[in-house]
Design an enzyme around this catalytic site. Sequence first.
Site, PDB file in Angstrom:
ATOM      1  N   ALA A 217      69.721  72.516  12.543  1.00 21.42           N
ATOM      2  CA  ALA A 217      71.028  73.323  12.502  1.00 21.42           C
ATOM      3  C   ALA A 217      71.458  72.085  12.067  1.00 21.42           C
ATOM      4  O   ALA A 217      71.336  70.278  12.040  1.00 21.42           O
ATOM      5  CB  ALA A 217      71.847  74.431  12.986  1.00 21.42           C
TER       6      ALA A 217
ATOM      7  N   GLU B 170      65.095  79.521   4.553  1.00 16.68           N
ATOM      8  CA  GLU B 170      65.585  79.652   5.402  1.00 16.68           C
ATOM      9  C   GLU B 170      66.304  80.080   7.253  1.00 16.68           C
ATOM     10  O   GLU B 170      65.508  81.256   7.927  1.00 16.68           O
ATOM     11  CB  GLU B 170      66.214  78.403   6.238  1.00 16.68           C
TER      12      GLU B 170
ATOM     13  N   THR C 128      64.689  67.607  12.230  1.00 16.31           N
ATOM     14  CA  THR C 128      64.072  67.945  12.800  1.00 16.31           C
ATOM     15  C   THR C 128      62.949  68.963  13.039  1.00 16.31           C
ATOM     16  O   THR C 128      62.171  69.274  14.133  1.00 16.31           O
ATOM     17  CB  THR C 128      65.689  68.800  14.108  1.00 16.31           C
TER      18      THR C 128
HETATM   19  C1  5RP Z   1      68.597  72.428   5.879  1.00 13.12           C
HETATM   20  C2  5RP Z   1      68.562  72.574   6.742  1.00 13.12           C
HETATM   21  C3  5RP Z   1      68.174  71.693   8.621  1.00 13.12           C
HETATM   22  O1  5RP Z   1      68.244  73.155   9.103  1.00 13.12           O
HETATM   23  C4  5RP Z   1      69.882  70.838   8.924  1.00 13.12           C
HETATM   24  O2  5RP Z   1      70.466  70.534   7.396  1.00 13.12           O
HETATM   25  C5  5RP Z   1      69.355  70.431   9.810  1.00 13.12           C
HETATM   26  O3  5RP Z   1      68.598  69.294   9.847  1.00 13.12           O
HETATM   27  P1  5RP Z   1      68.711  67.925  10.284  1.00 13.12           P
HETATM   28  O4  5RP Z   1      67.256  68.000  11.396  1.00 13.12           O
HETATM   29  O5  5RP Z   1      67.254  67.073   9.087  1.00 13.12           O
HETATM   30  O6  5RP Z   1      69.315  67.333  10.664  1.00 13.12           O
HETATM   31  O7  5RP Z   1      69.486  73.503   7.486  1.00 13.12           O
HETATM   32  O8  5RP Z   1      68.269  72.862   5.248  1.00 13.12           O
END
Ligand code: 5RP
Length: 236
Positions: free
Chosen positions: A90, A111, A38
């Site tokens: 997230a 992050e 995302t």
């Molecule tokens: C990486 C994260 C990402 O923000 C979380 O896993 C969401 O990822 P995605 O947008 O691919 O679902 O915390 O450490």
Amino acid sequence: MGRPGSAAERVEQKQRAGMRAAELVADGMTVGLGSGSTAEQFVRALGQRAAAGARFRCVASSGRTTALAREVGLEIVELDGPLDLAIDGADAIERDTLRAIKGLGGALTREKLVALAARTFVLIADDSKLTPTLAERPDLPAPIEVLTFGWQLTRQRLAAFGEPTLRERDGAPFVTDNGNLILDLYHADLAQPELLAETLNGVPGVVAHGLFLGIASSAIIASEDGVLELTATPSG
Ligand code: 5RP
């Protein structure tokens, strides 16, 4: 949680959330870039704005995001001071408080540093990530980055709070951008996440955990019905 959509619908929703988030970034801002699929849509949307002439200074939260940001023409700088804004995805977002679980992508420590450096931290997601409470996502672990030195002892200590499981990729331990390991803590008590967060912060060997509590001020959530903007209400 929204109804299960097709993979293509999810990608389109992530795109819409990323594009909306890119509109929040004013020319000249220093911006934190999250990690994950995302956040990558946001990076691409910001790249389009840069291509159209806007200028941003960006701090990336992972090697992967750094590479993508450079590819789309964004300037990457060190994290050496406050950020105007940071945008990230997230794994689960509590609908009212915007308390979140992050780190299934393994970038949680950087992050968190980026999110905490930002004057404003905004989550972006498709609506499958929304949950009434974090405790209602028992399928999700609390990801914890730990030092490799003594990690088995750290795992033993963490076993008092759930089931810490060494994250693996392709049959080998997953190693973070910081050279550390991830222990995914399953079945932890998430009814009072602040208590768990405080406990985890005190365990020797723990570098950071994926409980992002009281950090996000708003969230941009895309669903089949459109894009929704949520504002955090204080927890407790
Ligand atoms: C990486 C994260 C990402 O923000 C979380 O896993 C969401 O990822 P995605 O947008 O691919 O679902 O915390 O450490």
